[in-house]
Scaffold this active site. Structure first.
Site, short mmCIF file in Angstrom:
data_model
loop_
_atom_site.label_atom_id
_atom_site.label_comp_id
_atom_site.label_asym_id
_atom_site.label_seq_id
_atom_site.Cartn_x
_atom_site.Cartn_y
_atom_site.Cartn_z
N GLN A 111 1.25 -1.21 -0.32
CA GLN A 111 -0.08 0.07 0.00
C GLN A 111 1.06 1.04 -0.29
O GLN A 111 0.49 2.17 -0.42
CB GLN A 111 -1.07 0.03 1.10
CG GLN A 111 -2.03 -0.85 1.31
CD GLN A 111 -2.68 -0.63 2.42
OE1 GLN A 111 -2.57 -1.82 3.26
NE2 GLN A 111 -3.41 0.34 3.44
N PHE A 139 -5.87 -4.31 3.95
CA PHE A 139 -6.64 -3.33 5.22
C PHE A 139 -5.49 -2.62 5.86
O PHE A 139 -5.47 -3.19 7.50
CB PHE A 139 -7.57 -4.63 5.84
CG PHE A 139 -8.05 -5.57 4.72
CD1 PHE A 139 -9.20 -4.73 4.65
CD2 PHE A 139 -7.81 -6.98 4.26
CE1 PHE A 139 -10.43 -5.37 3.36
CE2 PHE A 139 -8.65 -7.86 3.04
CZ PHE A 139 -9.84 -6.83 3.40
N GLU A 182 0.93 -1.63 4.66
CA GLU A 182 1.19 -0.14 4.83
C GLU A 182 2.43 -0.41 5.00
O GLU A 182 3.33 0.12 4.47
CB GLU A 182 0.17 0.43 5.38
CG GLU A 182 0.53 1.79 5.64
CD GLU A 182 -0.46 2.67 6.46
OE1 GLU A 182 -0.35 3.80 6.69
OE2 GLU A 182 -1.17 1.86 7.03
N ARG A 205 -5.22 8.21 17.13
CA ARG A 205 -6.56 7.71 16.16
C ARG A 205 -7.61 7.87 17.54
O ARG A 205 -8.61 7.86 17.62
CB ARG A 205 -5.91 7.20 15.12
CG ARG A 205 -7.55 7.20 14.14
CD ARG A 205 -8.17 6.61 13.02
NE ARG A 205 -7.17 7.96 12.01
CZ ARG A 205 -7.95 8.77 11.12
NH1 ARG A 205 -8.84 8.76 11.33
NH2 ARG A 205 -7.44 9.84 10.19
N ARG A 235 -8.13 -1.08 8.98
CA ARG A 235 -8.80 -0.82 8.75
C ARG A 235 -9.46 -0.27 10.06
O ARG A 235 -10.06 -0.85 11.15
CB ARG A 235 -9.77 -1.56 8.10
CG ARG A 235 -10.88 -0.66 6.90
CD ARG A 235 -11.62 -2.08 6.53
NE ARG A 235 -12.27 -1.97 5.03
CZ ARG A 235 -13.02 -2.09 4.68
NH1 ARG A 235 -12.98 -4.00 4.49
NH2 ARG A 235 -13.47 -2.10 3.49
N ALA A 288 -6.48 5.15 5.06
CA ALA A 288 -6.63 6.59 6.39
C ALA A 288 -8.09 7.23 4.96
O ALA A 288 -8.45 8.04 5.03
CB ALA A 288 -6.13 7.81 6.58
N GLU A 295 -12.81 2.82 5.44
CA GLU A 295 -12.79 2.61 6.75
C GLU A 295 -14.22 2.68 7.79
O GLU A 295 -14.55 1.91 8.56
CB GLU A 295 -11.43 3.47 7.02
CG GLU A 295 -10.71 3.25 6.64
CD GLU A 295 -9.49 3.86 8.01
OE1 GLU A 295 -8.06 3.07 8.63
OE2 GLU A 295 -9.18 5.39 6.89
#
Length: 773
Positions: free
Chosen positions: A210, A241, A245, A323, A355, A524, A726
């Site tokens: 990703q 998902f 990343e 987050r 996710r 994101a 998400e």
């Protein structure tokens, strides 16, 4: 392939907003879509397998690899000593060794790599290694980490108002505990990387990632070379998902080091068991709270402690936990709040993006608090949720001082309550439960408010490159990654609208660091927001050049030239787009352009956790009805009603697919997907035989999903759409709380509070008191 009206035979009206098929749909269903593992490798390609630690924490005393090197077909063995430069693949902190040097920190950590003539030979050779360890004490769980103050990052605390005083003055105070488990990404396509050495010393890396730019930079650092010598490509992924990343950089580094050393292409594809044990998961959380509230359920104060299992290194745990802190409000105004966030270091694999990126765990915390208040007061949880919603013009500022300017949750919930017939069904379920001693049903409605943007402000940027050829065909490249979500399809629709062309005339090529540099991860939920705007900017640049050249022919100003219905209109004169492109080419007009976009308005101070980290919020709500068997703990999702806010949807078919998939993935996280480590730190749930993801059989028989109509994004996003990757996952909280409702019907509110996530059959029986804890 069937197309909506106005396809290749003559598009009329905009492409955006239509339910256009996924650009690779035919390739997907016929099995012709090419993924990284499907790429035909050159003759002489070598294959890699990895040796893994069998100890959770300790020192490597000896590592005898002579038998490995002497195994059939083996060409080389790599250890930490063979890494040319930085032995690190951590993108934020340099604490993730590519190969462990002398200390191992989790069972499954890579300690050496074998390169052989075939994949099977490499895997067999790994088993010949003789490794000895000196065991050290291991911290394996959240409770132990908190007790020992074992933290991978400093604890973060956010305080708003005066929670201590407000708690002391609250008419009612309740203390409780909640826990939510982790989750394996279980992407259908596992981790895979292929490195091809180039004649000038460079490398081309095909990688299922990703985040190609991070892979490029980390590989360059490991090799000790400049980034321009490393080119990373990815046409599509078979799911990501968040698990692709930061993690793929490890495998890209290994094949790159081997390919550069041996001068041969090298490929690594992880076995599913290795993928499970070597790659990070969703963070599991332990949550403790004290909440003060009024007799009607309105919260006056909340003291909340979040503690997450981060694993042995930082990875992305900082922003994930940030987050979570940002989302502990969900849709609720919390006037007096303290949130303490512990980022626990454990000797397990480092957890990573998944996710929702911490948002689901934060929302799960506040929804557990709301549910506990409702049951303490014997109120419908929906009534308590409503009493705590953010207001409009008042009670509208978050605990991180961002004003909620786009609040639509009250109206959305009201609409869903009516369309789902929630009040009548609640009464009917109460009657049914009274008559059924064994099967108990439950119902819940939960809302979602999810912030859209990377919390790392600098990542909110994107680039695109567009070529218009002299025959009128268009080629697009952008920094986003296609992983099944339909990003490329949406970008095609955006570009088609700018040129007034049917989508079939637009083609998107593999994401490539040699074409668009310095990209952000496709994460994101920002893929369409960022890359759609960048592609639009590039297309508008080309249109402006063409219009300036063609305007004199029609005697009009350039801004009066129109691109629509496959033609270019200059006054009363029109020509096919292909003819216009040919004329511009003859006129020496550049038909290639880059586009760039940076999200406006966002800013925040990571030190104080104050500011505007999000461009806007996406909203939604779900009503779930479940049934549990009180003798076995088994449960079934009977019906779900969802109303989700996608703004002015770019593609309703793709967005509905994202809502469906995200919701069911959330159901798996909260009900069936259980990660279990033994006392030695070994992951026991490391294959489909021991780890249960949802299947088609878990999809309810009665599904009613709608996108909210007339909900254009008030911010200037691409065609006023909203992100949809998400937010739908958190809609699954309705299922978990419906299960709690059913448990309460069987054994009372105290039993409901004992139900933790994932709500497996064993967890349900435990909550009912039928099993020992």
């Amino acid at each position: 392939m069937s197309r909506p009206p106005g396809g290749a035979q003559g598009l009329t009206g905009p492409a955006s907003g239509r339910a256009w098929p996924h650009e690779s749909a035919v390739l997907h269903v016929t099995g012709r879509a090419e993924y990284t593992d499907d790429i035909l490798v050159p003759a002489g390609t070598l294959h890699m397998a990895l040796g893994q630690s069998t100890l959770a924490h300790g020192r490597i005393v000896h590592m005898d690899l002579a038998a490995v090197l002497g195994a059939p077909e083996v060409r080389a063995v790599l250890t930490a000593a063979d890494i040319p430069a930085a032995n690190n693949y951590g993108g934020i902190r340099p604490d993730d060794p590519i190969l462990a040097d002398s200390v191992v920190q989790y069972v499954g950590q890579p300690i050496f790599a074998v390169i052989a003539g075939s994949e099977l030979a490499a895997r067999k050779a790994v088993l010949r290694a003789q490794v000895g360890y000196e065991p050290w004490p291991a911290v394996l769980g959240i409770h132990a980490a908190v007790a020992e103050e074992s933290f991978v990052l400093p604890t973060v605390a956010v305080v708003r108002g005066d929670p201590d005083r407000a708690l002391a003055e609250s008419p009612r105070v309740l203390a409780g505990h909640f826990a939510v488990g982790g989750q394996e990404h279980f992407y259908l396509e596992g981790q895979v990387a292929l490195a091809l050495p180039q004649d000038d010393g460079g490398l081309v890396i095909h990688c299922s990632t990703q985040n190609p730019t991070e892979v490029q930079h980390v590989v360059a650092d490991a090799l000790g070379v400049a980034s321009h010598l490393v080119q990373v490509q990815c046409r599509r992924m078979g799911g990501g998902f968040g698990g692709k990343e930061s993690q793929p950089a490890l495998f890209a580094c290994l094949v790159a080091i081997a390919a550069r050393r041996l001068g041969r292409p090298v490929k690594l594809r992880l076995d599913r068991d290795v993928d499970f044990t070597m790659t990070g998961k969703r963070h599991d959380f332990e949550i403790d709270y004290r909440v003060g509230f009024e007799a009607d359920g309105r919260i006056r104060a909340l003291d909340l402690r979040l503690a997450s299992r981060c694993g042995y290194s930082a990875d992305l745990s900082g922003p994930v936990n940030d987050r979570a802190v940002f989302h502990v409000d969900n849709c609720y105004f919390l006037e007096n709040l303290r949130v303490v966030s512990h980022r626990c270091k454990t000797h397990t694999v480092s957890n990573t993006a998944f996710r929702g990126f911490g948002g689901p765990q934060g929302m799960a915390a506040i929804e557990a608090v709301i549910d506990a208040i409702a049951r303490e007061l014997d109120l419908d949880p929906l009534a308590v949720r409503r009493r705590n919603f953010y207001g409009i013009g008042e009670r509208d500022t978050t605990h991180y001082q961002m004003k909620v300017e786009d609040n639509i949750i009250a109206g959305l919930v009201e609409q869903l309550e009516a369309s789902s017939d929630y009040p009548a069904r609640r009464r009917a379920i109460a009657l049914a439960n009274a008559a059924s001693p064994i099967i108990k049903r439950g119902l819940a409605l939960t809302p979602v408010k999810f912030g859209i943007s990377f919390t790392a402000t600098h990542l909110n940027q994107a680039g695109a490159l567009i070529h218009v050829y002299s025959d009128g065909s268009v080629l697009v490249n952008h920094g986003g990654l296609e992983m099944g979500q339909g990003l490329h399809t949406k970008v095609i629709q955006v570009v088609a609208d700018e040129f007034g062309l049917p989508p079939e005339q637009i083609r998107v090529t593999a994401t490539d660091t040699a074409k668009v540099p310095n990209t952000s991860a496709t994460a994101a939920s920002s893929g369409s927001d960022l890359n759609g705007k960048a592609a639009q900017a590039a297309a508008r640049t080309i249109c402006a050049r063409m219009a300036a050249f063609l305007a004199p022919e029609g005697g009009v100003a350039p801004e009066q030239v129109e691109f629509r219905d496959g033609r270019v209109w200059s006054g009363d004169t029109s020509m096919a787009f292909a003819e216009a492109a040919r004329r511009c080419w003859f006129g020496r007009i550049s038909l290639s352009a880059t586009g760039f976009y940076a999200t406006p308005k966002i800013h925040y101070d990571p030190a104080t956790m104050v500011g505007r980290p999000f461009f806007y919020f996406a909203y939604g709500a779900a009503v779930a009805e479940v049934a549990i068997d009180t003798l076995t703990g088994e449960h079934r999702l009977l019906r779900v009603d969802i109303l989700h806010d996608a703004g002015r949807s770019l593609n309703p078919a793709l967005d509905l697919g994202q809502v469906e998939g995200g919701f069911l993935q959330g159901v798996g996280w909260l009900t069936s997907e259980e990660l279990w480590w033994d006392a030695e730190g070994r992951l026991a749930t490391h294959a489909p035989s021991t780890y249960k993801i949802p299947t088609a059989g878990d999809w309810p028989a009665d599904v009613r999903i709608q996108l909210l109509a007339g909900a254009d994004n008030q911010e200037d996003t691409i065609h006023r759409s909203k992100a949809v990757g998400e937010p739908p996952l958190m809609l699954a909280l309705a299922v978990f709380h419906a299960l709690r409702d059913a448990v309460a019907a069987a054994a009372g509110s105290a039993a409901a509070a004992r139900l933790l996530a994932p709500a497996t059959p064993e967890a349900v029986l435990r909550a009912l008191g039928a099993l020992d804890a």
